[in-house]
Design an enzyme around this catalytic site. Structure first.
Site, mmCIF file in Angstrom:
data_model
loop_
_atom_site.group_PDB
_atom_site.id
_atom_site.type_symbol
_atom_site.label_atom_id
_atom_site.label_comp_id
_atom_site.label_asym_id
_atom_site.label_seq_id
_atom_site.Cartn_x
_atom_site.Cartn_y
_atom_site.Cartn_z
ATOM 1 C CD GLU A 127 -2.855 0.981 2.324
ATOM 2 O OE1 GLU A 127 -4.129 1.422 1.950
ATOM 3 O OE2 GLU A 127 -2.384 0.674 3.351
ATOM 4 N N GLY A 266 2.480 0.661 11.195
ATOM 5 C CA GLY A 266 2.053 -0.067 12.263
ATOM 6 C C GLY A 266 1.671 -1.690 11.932
ATOM 7 C CB ALA A 267 -0.199 -3.681 11.511
ATOM 8 C CD GLU A 269 -5.377 -2.583 5.116
ATOM 9 O OE1 GLU A 269 -5.769 -1.728 4.225
ATOM 10 O OE2 GLU A 269 -4.288 -2.212 5.756
ATOM 11 C CG ASN A 270 -0.551 -7.455 3.589
ATOM 12 O OD1 ASN A 270 -0.473 -6.340 2.777
ATOM 13 N ND2 ASN A 270 0.497 -7.402 4.284
ATOM 14 C CG HIS A 300 -6.867 -0.540 12.190
ATOM 15 N ND1 HIS A 300 -7.079 0.888 12.283
ATOM 16 C CD2 HIS A 300 -6.270 -0.669 10.770
ATOM 17 C CE1 HIS A 300 -6.789 1.437 11.098
ATOM 18 N NE2 HIS A 300 -6.535 0.751 10.255
ATOM 19 C CD GLU A 301 -3.787 -3.104 10.105
ATOM 20 O OE1 GLU A 301 -4.282 -3.360 8.944
ATOM 21 O OE2 GLU A 301 -3.398 -2.054 10.449
ATOM 22 C CG HIS A 304 -8.336 -2.436 7.110
ATOM 23 N ND1 HIS A 304 -9.177 -1.640 6.394
ATOM 24 C CD2 HIS A 304 -7.241 -1.901 7.729
ATOM 25 C CE1 HIS A 304 -8.281 -0.363 6.655
ATOM 26 N NE2 HIS A 304 -7.422 -0.472 7.407
ATOM 27 C CD GLU A 323 -6.061 2.493 6.537
ATOM 28 O OE1 GLU A 323 -6.267 2.046 7.580
ATOM 29 O OE2 GLU A 323 -5.529 2.042 5.590
#
Length: 847
Positions: A127, A266-267, A269-270, A300-301, A304, A323
């Protein structure tokens, strides 16, 4: 020439022309330590046979291109990160064979060698537009497809992607190939490949819709820090919550979480293959706020997976929605389903403050920004996207009600599963479910910039009761929109030494002034708190009596969220030069020792430190610095052994220590001659103490080298670089500036550590030359360092510590003449805005 940029118009034209049926991606990561082999086969249809379009591939050496069986010459077809595809058929097959370059910037396929054991680790980060650094793509979110990855790697490695991991096939030469099954339909930016000598732990989650395989991965040198039970617990809690609330099965086949090194974000979301910073596996003791934040990242991830991965934006205009939704959902889940039931308090004390700050910058923009090309996405991807967006969605939920909101959301997932949508699709679903007209709400909240300020205006009768009460709403003249707010108003009074809420009103506020008729006849409380329950996104002001109540006894306010709003109001007033920095520091010293919210404990002292070093009047600063240092030492000494308070006060004390006595305490903590019960002087705290001593000129390179010998890890190298950058030494500053601002080969997290440590209070003389050097480097930072590294360097290397009218003049002259990238200009504008704010606050503190 477009370079790596892509416009929205180009993407729309390509999306109208093409439909991508499948990708087959063959990667061989055994060929070199600097490059890897990448062969991509793309099958796609074209609505206009004979048309011309292009595919995307960045920083590659192309060996062959074949389109529909015909050879295409790379020398003529490949230029400016694009492969021209002419004479398309109705059905097409493109095959591109290339060598692509490993990244050391966290973009594309990042390669890392662990200094502890020389093991190799790879991970992808795609991303916004970086899948094209690893394989040939049509790089835009609305050209979704299915993907088949075949990865050749050393046989003893682990290889993970979006689809379930297959058993590898041995190639007989120490290498094997992992032939992954075809993925679900997804956008290029959420595909992923992670490979290396990772440690693997497998589990399962049994949920409402069946079994979900879980995987957790980390470097071998971090295995002892992988707190598997806690991570599985949080993951399972989150799955149970989201599957129930969304009423839609988890949309992919498995869920792996991989903790990777030198990670920019931070991370990410793949789909089914989430990557996270491996700093989230701490090797030293951390406060509760650390684990609260890590939990929010995990939730959060996961959010997603539905919002972003299952249903994906058509173009980056709706990146905010992607987001903002995940940000709102993660705190909602955290508060409702995990051990962190006060997550919204932490959000108010920390995350939301970043949104307020960003929204008051000259670079502010509407939440729904006009992302007309990829360069605009880079500029507009910030805490307005995250923190403000989440706050506004929280307001929307209050506006329509949670149940109608969820009803609309569930229908939205069903209607657009594995497809693309726009915000209008979600808005229509919410309007249908709630029966409320939301278009005007969206225009005032999403298409305008800036934050409103809400203040009470009242008159009292002879008995001290309100004869009138209204809420006045103002806005910055540059962003003058006055909005509708769903607002809680709390009336708090002292009862047996405690501030207790005895009345709560919930009202809709609109326009310049809103009469609160329900309050007429009620007694003026000790504390009148606007935005009680934190439903609204707005700065609030305390009336004179309420402010006095807060200053005298904020700690007597039992409700943690109400305290967070008071802390936030006082900090806003200080930043806005309405409250003296000296008074804010006194407020913190008097009340932080009894604060119970974990984010309040760890974050508010950083606000106070900024007040001391940047917002206080120069004539008051030495005395205030002494007061802050002494106060923190007293708080450290009286803190409960082993508590978060003790750890936070130790870190804060180290960061502000400047007197001989305080620096002697740091030395004693390091050598063990000073022992505070419950305080473990572990490796991370040792680095904090040593960096503070380096900043004071009491730790040279040899001493830093000695500490690094005992901590030969990537974290140790980053800490050592920060300690060197902190030294008040001309040679140390020159080396640090070169590494962070000029040298693209510096690892991304090392450069960040240097930038964060470079500007130290009290080092004005040695830092003075770096105003001109910073501005000179800013002209070419984007091309020299690349977008991510440049953004970090530009933000954190800005010389805020040298705040003065002369600095503003230098910056203004640069802005008037530079041809720098828009991103570079943005960070300079933001630094200038901070300096102007500092000077206004200093003037207020001098009164």
């Amino acid at each position: 020439m477009p370079g790596t940029n892509l416009t929205r118009e180009e993407a729309q034209i390509r999306a109208a022309l093409l439909s991508v049926e499948s990708y087959t991606v063959d990667l061989d990561v055994t060929t070199s330590e600097t490059t890897f082999a990448s062969t991509t086969t793309v099958r796609f249809t074209c609505t206009e046979p004979g048309a011309t379009t292009f595919a995307d591939l960045v920083d590659a050496t192309i060996h062959s291109i074949t389109l529909n069986g015909e050879t295409v010459d790379p020398a003529t077809a490949y230029a400016d990160s694009r492969i021209t595809l002419a004479g398309l058929a109705a059905e097409n097959e493109l095959v591109v064979t290339a060598d692509c370059t490993y990244s050391h910037s966290g973009e594309g396929l990042h390669r890392f060698v662990d200094p502890v054991d020389d093991r190799v680790y790879l991970y992808s980060q795609f991303e916004v537009p970086d899948a094209r650094r690893v394989f040939t793509t049509f790089e835009q979110p609305d050209l979704k497809s299915v993907f088949t990855f075949n990865v050749t790697a050393p046989s003893h490695w682990k290889v993970v992607s979006n689809a379930p991991t297959p058993s590898p096939s041995d190639l007989g030469n120490g290498n094997s190939v992992w032939n992954f099954p075809e993925t679900k339909k997804m956008s290029t930016y959420i595909t992923a490949v992670v490979a290396g000598e990772y440690h693997e732990v497998l589990d399962t989650y049994e949920g409402k819709f069946g079994t979900i395989p879980l995987g957790h991965y980390c470097r071998q040198s971090l295995v002892e820090f992988l707190d598997r039970d806690e991570l599985v617990k949080v993951t399972s809690q989150s799955f149970e919550f989201f599957e129930e609330q969304f009423d839609f099965p988890y949309p992919f086949e498995k869920y792996d979480q991989l903790y990777v090194p030198e990670y920019n974000m931070g991370a990410m979301e793949n789909a089914g293959c989430v990557t996270l910073r491996d700093e989230y596996l701490p090797r030293s003791r951390q406060p509760r706020s650390f684990y609260e934040f890590r939990t929010s990242v995990i939730t959060h991830e996961m959010a997603h997976m539905w919002f972003g991965d299952l249903v994906t934006m058509k173009w980056w205009d709706d990146l905010w929605l992607n987001e903002s939704f995940a940000e709102w959902a993660c705190y909602w889940c955290e508060a409702e389903a995990t051990d962190f039931t006060d997550a919204w308090t932490g959000f108010a004390n920390a995350r939301k403050q970043t949104g307020y700050r960003q929204d008051q910058m000259p670079s502010t923009h509407p939440i729904a920004a006009d992302n007309y090309d990829l360069e605009a996405v880079e500029v507009n991807f910030d805490m307005i996207t995250y923190a403000k967006g989440a706050s506004v969605l929280k307001q929307l939920v209050a506006w329509v009600g949670l149940d109608p909101f969820l009803a609309g959301l569930r229908q939205y997932f069903k209607d657009h599963a594995y497809g693309n949508s726009e915000f209008t699709d979600l808005l229509s679903a919410l309007e249908k479910a709630s029966g409320r007209e939301l278009d005007s709400w969206a225009k005032e909240w999403l298409q305008t910039a800036g934050v409103n300020t809400l203040a009470p205006v009242f008159e009292l009768d002879a008995e001290g009761n309100y004869s009138s009460l209204s809420v006045a709403q103002t806005a910055h003249p540059d962003w003058p929109t006055l909005r509708r707010h769903r607002l809680g108003i709390g009336f708090y009074n002292r009862v047996d030494g405690t501030l207790v809420r005895d009345t709560y009103l919930e009202v809709d506020v609109e326009g310049e002034s809103t009469d609160i008729t329900e309050a007429v006849g009620l007694a003026q409380p000790d504390l009148l708190l606007l935005n009680d329950n934190d439903l609204a996104y707005a700065k609030i002001r305390l009336d004179e009596r309420s402010l006095a109540t807060v200053i005298d006894g904020l700690s007597s306010l039992e409700d943690s969220l109400a305290r967070a709003l008071c802390w936030g109001s006082a900090w806003d007033m200080t930043r806005d030069a309405e409250m003296a920095a000296t008074d804010f520091v006194k407020l913190v010293l008097a009340n932080i020792g009894t604060e119970t919210d974990s984010w309040g404990v760890s974050r508010i002292p950083t606000y106070a430190a900024q007040a001391v070093h940047s917002l206080s009047a120069p004539a008051n600063r030495a005395a205030l610095s002494d007061q802050w240092e002494t106060g923190l030492r007293e708080l450290l000494g009286s803190a409960e052994p082993g508590s978060d308070h003790q750890l936070t006060f130790a870190r804060s004390f180290a960061a502000t220590a400047h007197t001989d006595a305080a620096l002697a305490d740091l030395e004693a903590l390091l050598d063990g001659s000073l022992v505070l019960e419950g305080l473990a002087v572990d490796q991370d705290l040792r680095w904090a103490l040593l960096t503070a001593l380096a900043s004071a000129g009491r730790a040279d390179d040899a001493r830093i080298d000695a500490e690094l010998e005992n901590d030969n890890t990537i974290s140790g190298k980053e800490h050592a670089a920060a300690a060197r950058a902190a030294r008040p030494d001309a040679d140390a500053k020159a080396a640090a500036f070169q590494a962070a601002m000029l040298d693209a080969s510096t690892p991304n997290e090392t450069a960040r550590s240097i930038a964060l440590s470079f500007h130290q209070p009290g080092q004005e003389e040695v830092l003075a030359p770096y105003v001109a050097k910073y501005l000179e480097a800013a002209d070419s930072a984007w091309s020299t360092l690349g977008a991510h590294k440049a953004s970090v360097a530009m933000e954190y290397m800005f010389p805020r510590v040298l705040a003065s009218s002369e600095l503003l003049e230098s910056v203004d002259a640069w802005l008037a003449s530079t041809r720098a990238n828009p991103g570079a200009k943005r960070y300079v504008l933001e630094g200038r805005a901070d300096v102007a704010r500092y000077l206004a606050a200093q003037e207020r503190d001098a009164q």
